[in-house]
Motif scaffolding. Structure first.
Motif, mmCIF file in Angstrom:
data_model
loop_
_atom_site.group_PDB
_atom_site.id
_atom_site.type_symbol
_atom_site.label_atom_id
_atom_site.label_comp_id
_atom_site.label_asym_id
_atom_site.label_seq_id
_atom_site.Cartn_x
_atom_site.Cartn_y
_atom_site.Cartn_z
ATOM 1 N N TRP A 1 85.031 -16.654 75.605
ATOM 2 C CA TRP A 1 86.178 -16.343 74.751
ATOM 3 C C TRP A 1 87.067 -15.282 75.385
ATOM 4 N N ALA B 1 91.342 -15.475 70.038
ATOM 5 C CA ALA B 1 91.278 -14.539 68.913
ATOM 6 C C ALA B 1 89.880 -14.551 68.287
ATOM 7 N N ARG B 2 89.412 -13.409 67.812
ATOM 8 C CA ARG B 2 88.056 -13.282 67.288
ATOM 9 C C ARG B 2 87.784 -14.219 66.115
ATOM 10 N N LYS B 3 88.780 -14.528 65.335
ATOM 11 C CA LYS B 3 88.563 -15.406 64.176
ATOM 12 C C LYS B 3 88.245 -16.847 64.589
ATOM 13 N N HIS B 4 88.467 -17.161 65.870
ATOM 14 C CA HIS B 4 88.209 -18.513 66.352
ATOM 15 C C HIS B 4 87.005 -18.574 67.287
ATOM 16 N N ARG B 5 86.127 -17.565 67.221
ATOM 17 C CA ARG B 5 85.004 -17.505 68.157
ATOM 18 C C ARG B 5 83.661 -17.913 67.546
ATOM 19 N N ASP B 6 83.681 -18.575 66.421
ATOM 20 C CA ASP B 6 82.423 -18.920 65.751
ATOM 21 C C ASP B 6 81.734 -20.138 66.364
ATOM 22 N N ASP C 1 92.270 -25.074 64.602
ATOM 23 C CA ASP C 1 92.720 -25.153 63.212
ATOM 24 C C ASP C 1 92.446 -26.524 62.593
#
Length: 386
Positions: free
Chosen positions: A227, A233-238, A317
């Protein structure tokens, strides 16, 4: 080293064998769009297809006897429709089965080695006898089927010959199932390779070992290095790639769609070849696209409505869009300056049928190296004996 390419398509194997040091003299292909791609790049001076002789039409009508002796390699990917999971699976009863024609070319040219590629569907249980028949036909190309002889009867005769000590033209054939992602291709693409060496060639060859793994990619996603490298972005690292327990973490990480598209501007840029957006992509069950942070699903030769959505990009998204031709070419490791001729549907068909260039190069380079080594051993033995 001299080579001949059968069922060349848009040029995946041709480009790969050239990168590996072979000089392809003749490429045979029946599809006009594919031939235009090859000719257009050749005439533009693209180095990896420089000077190739493109023979458009049925390879069974080519007079191979006019080619000078001493061909080192025959390569090609016979049409996969007789064995593909998306087809009717008629194998020998499908008129598109070109394995017999492939064997005839090998019989005529007597190359020192061959590389023949096809879909994983060839390994389905229902094709087991025909799969073994193909292997034996490649191993004994001079043992042609008699007039009106069924492939089953011919198979029996080939088995008898294979266990006898006769001296027809023979090849040592090693079939191998591989996933292109394990060799640095940003796509999960399973293929069967038949690699054969003429019996008088002491090649001492084995299929190249994997260089990339799913576990290494998951580890890079878990420790954040993947990543960070892409500045996600951290919100997309799951997301974490699913992996088999025995996957090797010591290899390089599998490459993802995101890796493949690095440096490409948004679709529509006129500065990039074949990078025109294609509208109409929709997501529905069984057609969800290739997720951006995993290797792509297998690109297919079909277009709209391809099962599994292999020709669509699915972003973080959840939105989907069709890959441009250039993006699909990246997933097949085609060079950015290699032009795919024709409208989107035809260019995507060429790419969907292609062998990834980098995978072709890895296999062909290993074959070339063993041919060089065998030549050195033969020459050394001759000098010592003399």
């Amino acid at each position: 080293m001299r080579s001949v390419e059968l069922f060349a398509g848009g040029g995946g194997l041709t480009l790969g064998t050239h990168k590996a040091g072979f000089s392809t003299e003749v490429v045979a292909e029946w599809n006009h769009w594919c031939c235009d791609t090859l000719r257009e790049n050749r005439d533009a001076g693209y180095p990896l297809v420089k000077g190739i002789d493109v023979r458009e039409g049925d390879l069974r009508r080519i007079d191979w006897s006019k080619l000078p002796e001493g061909v080192d390699l025959v390569s090609g990917g016979p049409p996969c429709q007789p064995f593909s999971g998306g087809g009717k699976g008629n194998a020998a009863d499908d008129e598109r089965d070109m394995f017999p024609a492939t064997t005839e070319v090998i019989r005529e040219l007597r190359p020192r080695a061959f590389i023949i590629e096809n879909v994983r569907g060839l390994l389905r249980p229902g094709f087991s006898d025909y799969y073994n028949y193909i292997r034996l036909r490649l191993a004994h190309p001079e043992l042609r089927a008699a007039h009106d002889e069924s492939w089953g009867d011919h198979f029996d005769r080939l088995q008898s010959e294979d266990t006898a000590a006769r001296s027809d033209l023979q090849y040592k054939v090693l079939p191998t199932l591989v996933n292109a992602a394990d060799y640095g291709v940003p796509q999960q693409r399973w293929r069967v390779f038949f690699v054969g060496f003429r019996a008088d060639v002491n090649a001492e060859w084995h299929f190249p070992r994997e260089t990339h793994s799913a576990a290494a990619l998951r580890a890079a996603q878990e420790d954040g290095s993947y990543w960070d490298r892409h500045e996600v972005a951290r919100k997309h690292r799951d997301f974490r790639l699913r992996t088999a327990r025995d996957s090797n973490t010591t290899l390089s990480p599998w490459l993802t769609v995101r890796d493949a598209l690095v440096g490409l501007p948004a679709p529509g840029s006129t500065a990039v070849l074949n990078h025109v957006p294609q509208p109409g992509a929709k997501s529905y069950p069984g057609h969800t696209g290739s997720y951006i942070d995993a290797p792509a699903k297998t690109l297919k030769a079909g277009v709209h409505g391809v099962p599994g959505g292999e020709n669509m990009l699915r972003n973080v998204d959840g939105k989907v869009r069709y890959f441009t031709v250039r993006e699909a070419a990246r997933l097949q490791t085609f060079p950015d300056d290699y032009r795919l001729h024709g409208p989107w549907s035809e260019a995507m068909r060429q790419l969907g049928n292609a062998v990834p260039v980098d995978l072709a190069s890895v296999v062909a380079r290993s074959v070339r190296d063993r041919l060089n080594a065998a030549t050195f051993r033969d020459n050394r033995t001759t000098r010592i004996a003399g």
